[in-house]
Design an enzyme around this catalytic site. Structure first.
Site, mmCIF file in Angstrom:
data_model
loop_
_atom_site.group_PDB
_atom_site.id
_atom_site.type_symbol
_atom_site.label_atom_id
_atom_site.label_comp_id
_atom_site.label_asym_id
_atom_site.label_seq_id
_atom_site.Cartn_x
_atom_site.Cartn_y
_atom_site.Cartn_z
ATOM 1 N N GLU A 54 -5.976 -10.922 -1.325
ATOM 2 C CA GLU A 54 -6.757 -10.775 -0.081
ATOM 3 C C GLU A 54 -8.248 -10.776 -0.399
ATOM 4 O O GLU A 54 -9.014 -9.931 0.069
ATOM 5 C CB GLU A 54 -6.353 -9.474 0.637
ATOM 6 C CG GLU A 54 -4.872 -9.416 0.933
ATOM 7 C CD GLU A 54 -4.442 -8.206 1.738
ATOM 8 O OE1 GLU A 54 -5.307 -7.500 2.296
ATOM 9 O OE2 GLU A 54 -3.226 -7.960 1.808
ATOM 10 N N GLU A 95 0.784 -1.249 0.000
ATOM 11 C CA GLU A 95 0.000 0.000 0.000
ATOM 12 C C GLU A 95 0.812 1.293 0.000
ATOM 13 O O GLU A 95 0.562 2.184 0.807
ATOM 14 C CB GLU A 95 -0.955 -0.004 1.204
ATOM 15 C CG GLU A 95 -1.896 -1.197 1.220
ATOM 16 C CD GLU A 95 -2.802 -1.254 2.453
ATOM 17 O OE1 GLU A 95 -2.710 -0.361 3.307
ATOM 18 O OE2 GLU A 95 -3.600 -2.207 2.549
HETATM 19 C C1 XIL Z 1 -6.100 -6.907 8.401
HETATM 20 C C2 XIL Z 1 -6.372 -8.130 9.266
HETATM 21 O O1 XIL Z 1 -7.242 -8.982 8.573
HETATM 22 C C3 XIL Z 1 -6.986 -7.713 10.585
HETATM 23 O O2 XIL Z 1 -7.106 -8.823 11.463
HETATM 24 C C4 XIL Z 1 -6.135 -6.627 11.238
HETATM 25 O O3 XIL Z 1 -6.782 -6.162 12.408
HETATM 26 C C5 XIL Z 1 -5.905 -5.471 10.308
HETATM 27 O O4 XIL Z 1 -5.332 -5.950 9.096
HETATM 28 N N1 XIL Z 1 -4.889 -5.002 3.842
HETATM 29 C C6 XIL Z 1 -3.853 -5.804 4.252
HETATM 30 C C7 XIL Z 1 -4.040 -6.741 5.373
HETATM 31 O O5 XIL Z 1 -2.796 -5.811 3.587
HETATM 32 O O6 XIL Z 1 -2.878 -6.952 6.106
HETATM 33 C C8 XIL Z 1 -5.166 -6.285 6.284
HETATM 34 O O7 XIL Z 1 -5.393 -7.308 7.249
HETATM 35 C C9 XIL Z 1 -6.406 -5.971 5.495
HETATM 36 C C10 XIL Z 1 -6.149 -4.872 4.501
#
Ligand code: XIL
Length: 370
Positions: free
Chosen positions: A262, A157
């Site tokens: 994701e 990001e």
């Molecule tokens: C999220 C997790 O799923 C949560 O448990 C945590 O509280 C916050 O992070 N983008 C990403 C991930 O790259 O690492 C994030 O994961 C979601 C958004």
């Protein structure tokens, strides 16, 4: 009933797939073309959720740690590395025949506070100090897992939707060079690991262009970058699949692997002003934002299934470009989307329900790849 009729009936019944039970695993079909995995949380990798183990064994061939490989967990205090939880995750993956994906080395979120300040003082860390910390972190972490991690999300990001660099502490102090430093250091620490850039809202045209520029710049400097991760925190009506598809093609055209890293599909109404997947966003809970606390109505379920199939049809179409599809979580109950961007909601964004049972759409997805 005659004996013969009963026998025939019994035979038919054993041959009929049971409703809601995927006979084959996702990996049996999709695994022919790419890796297919899920993010797993600490309870799962600690071995406390046998239902999750069964899903991982049947359906997935790779996994990502949902949180425990992030800098705030691995580096809780200056000079201290804590690999306990992440080591368990890695051995869980080894036990369950899952390739390990490392997430993530450099990210503006979930970084430890001490990282950007001088000791306990409130003064900001200098450019030199931050650079040294960045290099030390990557060297130590990638070195610790050398030979055990298939690929790393090196930078997460760093680009905004308008294509500009995110004004993070890293960028503000080190400029865009922090990305090069990260990729170079990761490669030196484990020359065999794949290295990726990962981000959300990748269907945004300006972001797409900026990511392509970044990939080309890194390659032009002789740095290793193997892939681009499209996070894909999707909803029923976003992103626009035409734009999303353009991004798959554009990243592949830059000569890198495309990964869906994701994936989840939000079915709940979004508050005004919501967008992307910056974890810092949060809104107050109101009933209108949590309409299905006791189950998804059939019409919504239908819409959700159609969305899953539209996504997987697209991934199938682009199977020569997509090297991995990773779902962000195993069962609906464990999804981060029950708590973000509004705490306390009931969401249904994954492929397995709260009892870890495959949703009927899993069989439909498998059919696409057969
Ligand atoms: C999220 C997790 O799923 C949560 O448990 C945590 O509280 C916050 O992070 N983008 C990403 C991930 O790259 O690492 C994030 O994961 C979601 C958004």
């Amino acid at each position: 009933m005659k004996n013969k009729t009963i026998k025939v009936l019994a035979l038919c019944l054993t041959m009929m797939p049971m409703a809601g039970m995927a006979q084959q695993g996702l990996k049996d079909a999709i695994g022919k073309y790419c890796l297919i995995g899920a993010a797993i949380n600490q309870w799962q990798s600690d071995g406390q959720v046998p239902e999750a183990d069964a899903v991982m064994d049947k359906h997935f061939n790779c996994a990502v740690a949902e949180n425990c490989m992030k800098p705030e967990t691995l580096a809780p205090a200056e000079g201290l590395f804590d690999f306990r939880v992440a080591d368990k995750f890695v051995s869980y993956c080894q036990q369950h025949n899952l390739k390990v994906l490392g997430h993530c080395l450099v990210w503006h979120s979930q970084a430890p506070d001490w990282w950007f300040t001088n000791g306990y003082a409130a003064s900001p860390a200098s450019k030199e100090v931050l650079k040294e910390r960045l290099i030390k972190h990557i060297k130590t972490v990638v070195g610790h897992y050398k030979g055990q991690v298939h690929g790393w999300d090196v930078v997460n990001e760093a680009i905004m939707d308008d294509g500009s660099f995110r004004k993070s502490h890293y960028y503000n102090l080190l400029g865009e060079e922090f990305i090069e430093i990260a990729f170079r250091t990761a490669h030196e620490a484990d020359p065999d690991a794949e290295l990726y850039y990962n981000d959300y809202s990748m269907a945004q045209p300006k972001k797409r262009e900026a990511v392509c520029r970044l990939v080309k710049n890194l390659k032009a400097k002789g740095l290793r970058i193997d892939g681009v991760g499209m996070q894909s925190h999707n909803g029923l009506d976003y992103p626009d699949l035409k734009e999303y598809e353009k991004s798959i093609d554009a990243f592949a055209a830059c000569g890198v692997k495309v990964m869906i890293t994701e994936l989840d599909v939000n079915v709940l109404p979004n508050p005004q002003g919501f967008g992307g997947a910056d974890i810092a966003q949060n809104f107050e809970l109101q009933q209108k934002y949590n309409p299905y606390p006791n189950g998804l109505p059939a019409a919504k379920q239908k819409e959700l299934d159609a969305r899953w199939l539209a996504l997987f049809n697209l991934y199938y179409k682009h199977r020569s470009q997509i090297s991995r599809i990773n779902i962000w979580g195993v069962s609906d109950g464990g999804s981060w989307l029950n708590g973000w961007p509004i705490k306390g909601r009931t969401n249904y964004p994954l492929l397995f329900d709260r009892q870890y049972k495959a949703k009927p759409v899993v069989d439909e997805i498998i059919k696409i790849y057969k």
